[in-house]
Design an enzyme around this catalytic site. Sequence first.
Site, mmCIF file in Angstrom:
data_model
loop_
_atom_site.group_PDB
_atom_site.id
_atom_site.type_symbol
_atom_site.label_atom_id
_atom_site.label_comp_id
_atom_site.label_asym_id
_atom_site.label_seq_id
_atom_site.Cartn_x
_atom_site.Cartn_y
_atom_site.Cartn_z
ATOM 1 N N HIS A 173 0.812 -1.227 0.000
ATOM 2 C CA HIS A 173 0.000 0.000 0.000
ATOM 3 C C HIS A 173 0.844 1.275 0.000
ATOM 4 O O HIS A 173 0.308 2.370 -0.190
ATOM 5 C CB HIS A 173 -0.924 0.030 1.222
ATOM 6 C CG HIS A 173 -1.970 -1.037 1.217
ATOM 7 N ND1 HIS A 173 -2.840 -1.216 0.165
ATOM 8 C CD2 HIS A 173 -2.284 -2.006 2.130
ATOM 9 C CE1 HIS A 173 -3.653 -2.240 0.440
ATOM 10 N NE2 HIS A 173 -3.325 -2.734 1.617
ATOM 11 N N ASP A 220 -4.716 -12.770 3.415
ATOM 12 C CA ASP A 220 -5.962 -12.291 4.020
ATOM 13 C C ASP A 220 -7.187 -12.523 3.133
ATOM 14 O O ASP A 220 -8.300 -12.118 3.500
ATOM 15 C CB ASP A 220 -5.841 -10.812 4.421
ATOM 16 C CG ASP A 220 -5.091 -9.974 3.401
ATOM 17 O OD1 ASP A 220 -4.819 -10.468 2.293
ATOM 18 O OD2 ASP A 220 -4.789 -8.799 3.715
HETATM 19 ZN ZN LIG Z 1 -4.179 -7.165 2.725
#
Ligand SMILES: [Zn+2]
Length: 335
Positions: A150, A270
């Site tokens: 990110h 995830d």
């Molecule tokens: Zn993630």
Amino acid sequence: MGERVNMAAEKPEKDHGSPLGMATLLITHPCFVNHDTGFGHPERPDRMRAIDKILSHDVFKSLVREEAPLRDDVEERICLAHTEAYLEKIRSIATAPIDGTRHIDPDTVVSEGSWEAALRAVGAGLHGVDAVMSGRAANAFCQVRPPGHHAESERAMGFCLFSNAAISGLYARAKHGAERVAVVDFDVHHGNGTQDIFWSDKDLFYGSTHEMPLFPGTGAISEAGVGNIFNAPLRAGDAGERFRDAFESRILPALHDFGPDIVLISAGFDAHQADPLANLRLVEADFMWATERIADMAKRHCHGRIVSLLEGGYDLVALAQSVAVHVKTLMDVGA
Ligand SMILES: [Zn+2]
């Protein structure tokens, strides 16, 4: 393919490491537990402990384990993907005296141990690239935190400080003459940072499966860069069948057309059905399948060269089991 040499690349230095044959390298460091994100934060030190425990099993005896280094060139390499002003900003925040934790944004937190962890997380990727590009190892898994995908060129976000995968890829090009660098990202969140950094360079490939809508909000199919970005969004509730279809219909054909000289994996776990932060329903077998398919492409184009970097994964049992399956698959395809 795979033998192209970029004349602009730095002159490779002699690799002083001993040859490992066709082993899989596991790169990690005890300092990764010192990156304290505060009570209740999902991206927590126990993630490392859970993975350490499962990788101590006999099945993983043949892994070659090396420490994530604190390298002299790490800051220079970070600036392959980030601006110097951004590096200085993170340095000043993370190296100032911190009592407990300090928030860079609501999700992204640093503590006293974060600077070393962040530099060693980048260093792990660089070390993996050196080992794989020189043929010292078949492939490598970097068990690191903080994660990276990110972090944009000038912005920390989503638990990430530096874009570990993008930096590693750009380093493979600068140092080792890899002309075409691919990042495949199966973390459940879209890697907006890697996409941002790779956006306008046709020799850099970014392919991602992710749940959408979900943090960070990017990752639509229409976000295509200069024809080098391949997003394959999935919907909440999607399970392995949709995930595999996205790989087979979109990510893998694009990767094949691209013809990478090295493949980096943003390996987040995830998307597992047990994960508390998202709503896909993958199981360990899906991660094994994806790892095998990516490895198959790497074998066809670049002698199997893969450096995989840990991103997310927040249910400790699912994370550990998924990492185990992923690493075992890397061992099997590298053998
Ligand atoms: Zn993630």
